[in-house]
Design an enzyme around this catalytic site. Structure first.
Site, PDB file in Angstrom:
ATOM      1  NE  ARG A 161     -20.250 -33.723   7.640  1.00  0.00           N
ATOM      2  CZ  ARG A 161     -21.028 -33.329   8.602  1.00  0.00           C
ATOM      3  NH1 ARG A 161     -22.341 -33.563   8.552  1.00  0.00           N
ATOM      4  NH2 ARG A 161     -20.583 -32.694   9.654  1.00  0.00           N
ATOM      5  NE  ARG A 165     -13.054 -37.529   6.801  1.00  0.00           N
ATOM      6  CZ  ARG A 165     -13.817 -36.485   7.119  1.00  0.00           C
ATOM      7  NH1 ARG A 165     -15.131 -36.621   7.241  1.00  0.00           N
ATOM      8  NH2 ARG A 165     -13.282 -35.298   7.322  1.00  0.00           N
ATOM      9  CD  GLN A 218     -17.928 -29.564   6.769  1.00  0.00           C
ATOM     10  OE1 GLN A 218     -17.566 -28.398   6.598  1.00  0.00           O
ATOM     11  NE2 GLN A 218     -17.068 -30.551   6.829  1.00  0.00           N
ATOM     12  CG  ASP A 267     -14.405 -35.302  14.126  1.00  0.00           C
ATOM     13  OD1 ASP A 267     -14.762 -34.112  14.221  1.00  0.00           O
ATOM     14  OD2 ASP A 267     -14.854 -36.090  13.266  1.00  0.00           O
ATOM     15  CG  ASN A 275     -15.400 -30.362  16.329  1.00  0.00           C
ATOM     16  OD1 ASN A 275     -15.958 -31.374  15.899  1.00  0.00           O
ATOM     17  ND2 ASN A 275     -15.973 -29.176  16.252  1.00  0.00           N
TER      18      ASN A 275
HETATM   19  O1  MRU Z   1     -15.196 -33.388   8.289  1.00  0.00           O
HETATM   20  P1  MRU Z   1     -16.508 -33.660   8.960  1.00  0.00           P
HETATM   21  O2  MRU Z   1     -17.645 -32.925   8.336  1.00  0.00           O
HETATM   22  O3  MRU Z   1     -16.750 -35.150   9.094  1.00  0.00           O
HETATM   23  O4  MRU Z   1     -16.315 -33.081  10.420  1.00  0.00           O
HETATM   24  C1  MRU Z   1     -17.383 -33.176  11.330  1.00  0.00           C
HETATM   25  C2  MRU Z   1     -17.097 -32.562  12.642  1.00  0.00           C
HETATM   26  O5  MRU Z   1     -16.028 -32.063  12.897  1.00  0.00           O
HETATM   27  C3  MRU Z   1     -18.171 -32.684  13.686  1.00  0.00           C
HETATM   28  O6  MRU Z   1     -18.141 -31.583  14.546  1.00  0.00           O
HETATM   29  C4  MRU Z   1     -17.930 -33.960  14.522  1.00  0.00           C
HETATM   30  O7  MRU Z   1     -17.715 -35.067  13.689  1.00  0.00           O
HETATM   31  C5  MRU Z   1     -19.069 -34.246  15.433  1.00  0.00           C
HETATM   32  S1  MRU Z   1     -20.539 -34.692  14.555  1.00  0.00           S
HETATM   33  C6  MRU Z   1     -21.721 -35.092  15.712  1.00  0.00           C
END
Ligand code: MRU
Length: 350
Positions: free
Chosen positions: A46, A89, A196, A237, A247
């Protein structure tokens, strides 16, 4: 401990299973694009840049594992794999960016044998992965002047080596500041519901020797008001053309509280996360994940009554007006974002 979020090993995509961290460090091997798509969906891997690299390697598996030797059949299989990976996703634009880049490379009519397709696909996927590492370090270098010599920094989600191919974006900034001898202290948002921050960011920071404390997401306002927080830095994101940024859920709350407390709020993102085709945050698709991620902590501990409904948007949009600057590998972009992102991305007339 040294670790890799993703690696290509002899025709196999190997990924560190992030669902199991920090308790277990387990690598899984994937041999089909369908498996890679499922790994992305279920969050084995992820983080926007890591998802992009995984999709590229997932596509490279098609010619690599072909047994037919039939170039037309492989091209048709690549189309199918592309569609499956795209559906894994919806929010991180890096997924679509990486697949578009692979598609453009593989469209070359000169690639008229499976062997040529195989070499080109793997070379392109490797390039995407290797460039990501260099990009992250450039982001961190551009950010250094923005970090005071002694700084308390709030970070949300995980944006480190795990979320990228290596080094990280927002967390890479904290890491480099520490490596450069600045006295940084991180307040790590736990990041409900998938944790996370508590699971992954804390695990990384312990390995880098960066001092930190995990805080409940809802505690950030308290710390800004009482402790003196110097800045917030988060990843992205997808950054829309006007600077609105999608994000991890909770980022918007953090940005609003930062504004209220006069704390600078930075977004760190490679230009591969900037989507000039998405006009504003309203046009960014927000992934809705299963409600059980909210009602069952890590799928194990039920914290709500049986049958209680829950909503689980995985991301939110922070309007550009709350963002102090966007830190990219090409430099730091300040408002007005619409104008300055267009310049950065080479789409402006002047
Ligand atoms: O759902 P996730 O864990 O994939 O979400 C990740 C995030 O929101 C991060 O902040 C984003 O992808 C940037 S990672 C360098």
């Amino acid at each position: 401990m040294s670790f890799h979020s993703i690696q290509w090993v002899d025709g196999v995509v190997r990924m560190l299973d992030q669902r199991k961290l920090p308790k277990e460090t387990i690598y899984n091997d994937y041999t089909t694009p369908e498996q890679v798509a499922e790994a992305i969906r279920s969050m084995v891997i992820r983080g926007a840049p890591a998802i992009g690299a995984a999709a590229a390697y997932g596509l490279a598996l098609v010619p690599w594992r072909d047994a037919s030797g039939d170039v037309e059949a492989v091209r048709a299989a690549l189309e199918r794999a592309d569609a499956i990976l795209r559906a894994s996703r919806p929010t991180a634009v890096n997924l679509f960016w990486a697949l578009d880049r692979m598609k453009t490379r593989l469209a070359d009519p000169g690639l008229d044998s499976v062997a040529k397709l195989r070499d080109a696909a793997l070379a392109e996927a490797h390039a995407i992965a290797e460039e990501d590492v260099a990009i992250n370090k450039a982001i961190a270098r551009h950010a250094l002047p923005l970090i005071p010599d002694k700084a308390t920094i709030i970070h949300h989600c995980n944006t480190g080596s795990l979320a990228t191919v290596d080094y990280g974006t927002a967390l890479g900034i904290i890491r480099m500041a520490h490596e450069e001898g600045k006295e940084v202290f991180a307040l790590v948002d736990e990041t409900r519901p998938r944790l996370q921050g508590a699971r992954l960011t804390a695990w990384e920071l312990m390995q880098y020797g960066v001092p930190f404390k995990i805080i409940a997401d809802s505690a950030s306002g308290h710390f800004m008001r009482t402790m003196g927080v110097d800045l917030c830095v988060v990843g992205a994101d997808r950054v829309a053309a006007n600077g609105d940024t999608a994000n991890k859920i909770g980022t918007y709350n953090l940005a609003v509280v930062a504004r209220e407390n006069g704390v600078p709020f930075y977004v760190a993102a490679p230009t591969t996360t900037i989507d000039m085709n998405t006009r504003s945050g309203d046009d960014i698709p927000i992934e809705e994940r299963p409600p059980e991620e909210v009602t069952l902590v890590l799928g194990q501990c039920q914290i709500a009554p049986d049958g209680a409904p829950a909503a689980n948007p995985a991301f939110d949009v922070t309007p550009a007006r709350y963002i102090t600057a966007i830190i990219t590998e090409k430099g730091v972009v300040y408002p007005p974002f619409e104008e300055n992102l267009a310049k950065l991305m080479g789409e402006s007339d002047d």
